[in-house]
Design an enzyme around this catalytic site. Structure first.
Site, short mmCIF file in Angstrom:
data_model
loop_
_atom_site.label_atom_id
_atom_site.label_comp_id
_atom_site.label_asym_id
_atom_site.label_seq_id
_atom_site.Cartn_x
_atom_site.Cartn_y
_atom_site.Cartn_z
N HIS A 44 -37.13 0.63 59.54
CA HIS A 44 -36.73 0.52 61.06
C HIS A 44 -37.31 -0.89 61.50
O HIS A 44 -36.72 -1.66 62.14
CB HIS A 44 -37.55 1.80 61.83
N ASP A 68 -30.39 2.16 59.86
CA ASP A 68 -31.03 2.41 58.46
C ASP A 68 -30.52 1.38 57.52
O ASP A 68 -31.24 0.91 56.62
CB ASP A 68 -31.05 3.86 58.09
N HIS A 83 -30.64 5.97 52.01
CA HIS A 83 -31.51 4.99 51.56
C HIS A 83 -31.27 4.83 50.22
O HIS A 83 -31.25 3.56 49.50
CB HIS A 83 -32.92 5.22 51.80
ZN LIG Z 1 -34.32 5.58 59.89
#
Ligand SMILES: [Zn+2]
Length: 318
Positions: free
Chosen positions: A85, A246, A269
């Protein structure tokens, strides 16, 4: 194009944050410090004796884990978790160079979005540096997949993300967002979107030592058919916006801003890191280009003259 959008920038002064780690639940202080041209985004730990670890590049090659958050290896058995973040805020605002320093193992979650970082950086202002900005220009499409989930980087005249999620939850469902990056659009459309989690997962996560700091103060909590946060959502499609937040943080781990388009379906991710490593696995997939060689023109924070505080520029954004 405007000459200044071709130049690198950093932040005008140090900004400080205090909070807790969403996974550790432990208090942590984080500062973002100005850095010189061509140093990129780096991160270091302030150790218990007050000394600092050697700053490490925020780079995909240093990723230790992408399970629930992105965790970076800083050498000597120390690491920094949940970096996505703060890195998203820097990348989203077009900050090329900065040093993140934290005195714990996990970045503070603050309100679960990038907005507290963005607000503080905007309040402090940006400093334009003499050197030209460089980009990673995508020359060939690269695709990675995991079952029906995929992530793609492909050639495009600009900087765009096209992201779609599909959750088996009636309050999320299928959401798609197509985003043409500019710093202003990042602040308006992305930075405020909070992280989220499912109540059904919370118990198992806590038993495994994760999400110990999560609360309605820093996460959207989704129960079967409802959002548990009394204030509700900040956007109807806050979930896909957070995934885009993200992705902007994760893609910054390429080391330079990407000139091209990122697409993903049911990504996260792990796939974001994988598409970067696939991109860099073949030198024919990309080239490093100077900003003034690229047709990219944007109403940018860094279009402002040197030393001018960007606060008034963004005041209208709210
Ligand atoms: Zn996040």
């Amino acid at each position: 194009m405007h000459s200044l959008s071709a130049r690198q920038c950093t932040i005008a002064s140090i900004v400080n944050f205090s909070g807790i780690g969403v996974h550790s639940g432990l208090p942590v202080n984080l500062s973002i410090e100005p850095a010189a041209s061509n140093s990129g985004i780096k991160i270091c730990r302030i150790l218990d004796d007050g000394s600092r670890s050697k700053p490490s590049d925020v780079h995909y090659s240093k990723i230790l884990s992408t399970n629930l958050c992105t965790k970076i290896d800083l050498g000597n058995s120390i690491s920094a978790a949940t970096i996505e973040h703060v890195v998203s805020a820097l990348s989203g605002l077009g900050v090329d160079n900065a040093l993140i320093a934290l005195n714990g193992a996990e970045c503070p979650i603050l309100d679960g979005s990038a907005m507290p970082f963005v607000q503080a950086i905007v309040d402090c202002g940006l400093k334009i540096l003499p050197e030209k900005r460089k980009y990673i220009k995508i020359l060939r499409s690269v695709r990675v997949r995991n079952n029906d989930a995929f992530a793609v980087l492909e050639p495009y005249n600009g900087r765009a993300l096209d992201l779609e999620i599909d959750f088996d939850s009636p309050v999320i469902g299928r959401q798609r967002m197509i985003f043409d990056w500019t710093p202003r659009q990042y602040v308006e459309d992305v930075a405020k979107a909070r992280t989220f989690g499912f109540l059904t997962d919370a118990k198992a996560l806590r038993q495994s030592g994760h999400a110990l700091g999560s609360s309605l103060e820093n996460s959207i909590a989704v129960d079967d058919n409802e959002i548990l946060n009394p204030e509700g959502l900040r956007f109807d499609d806050e979930f896909v916006r957070h995934k885009l937040l993200d992705a902007i943080g994760d893609l910054a781990l390429g080391g330079l801003p990407i000139y091209g388009k990122f697409r993903s379906f049911k990504g996260g991710h792990g796939l974001n890191a994988l598409v970067l490593s696939s991109l860099f696995a073949n030198e024919e997939n990309f080239e490093i280009a100077n900003a003034d060689e690229l047709p990219l023109d944007f109403d940018a924070l860094d279009d402002l003259p040197d030393g001018l505080n960007v606060e008034s520029y963004l005041r209208s954004v709210g």
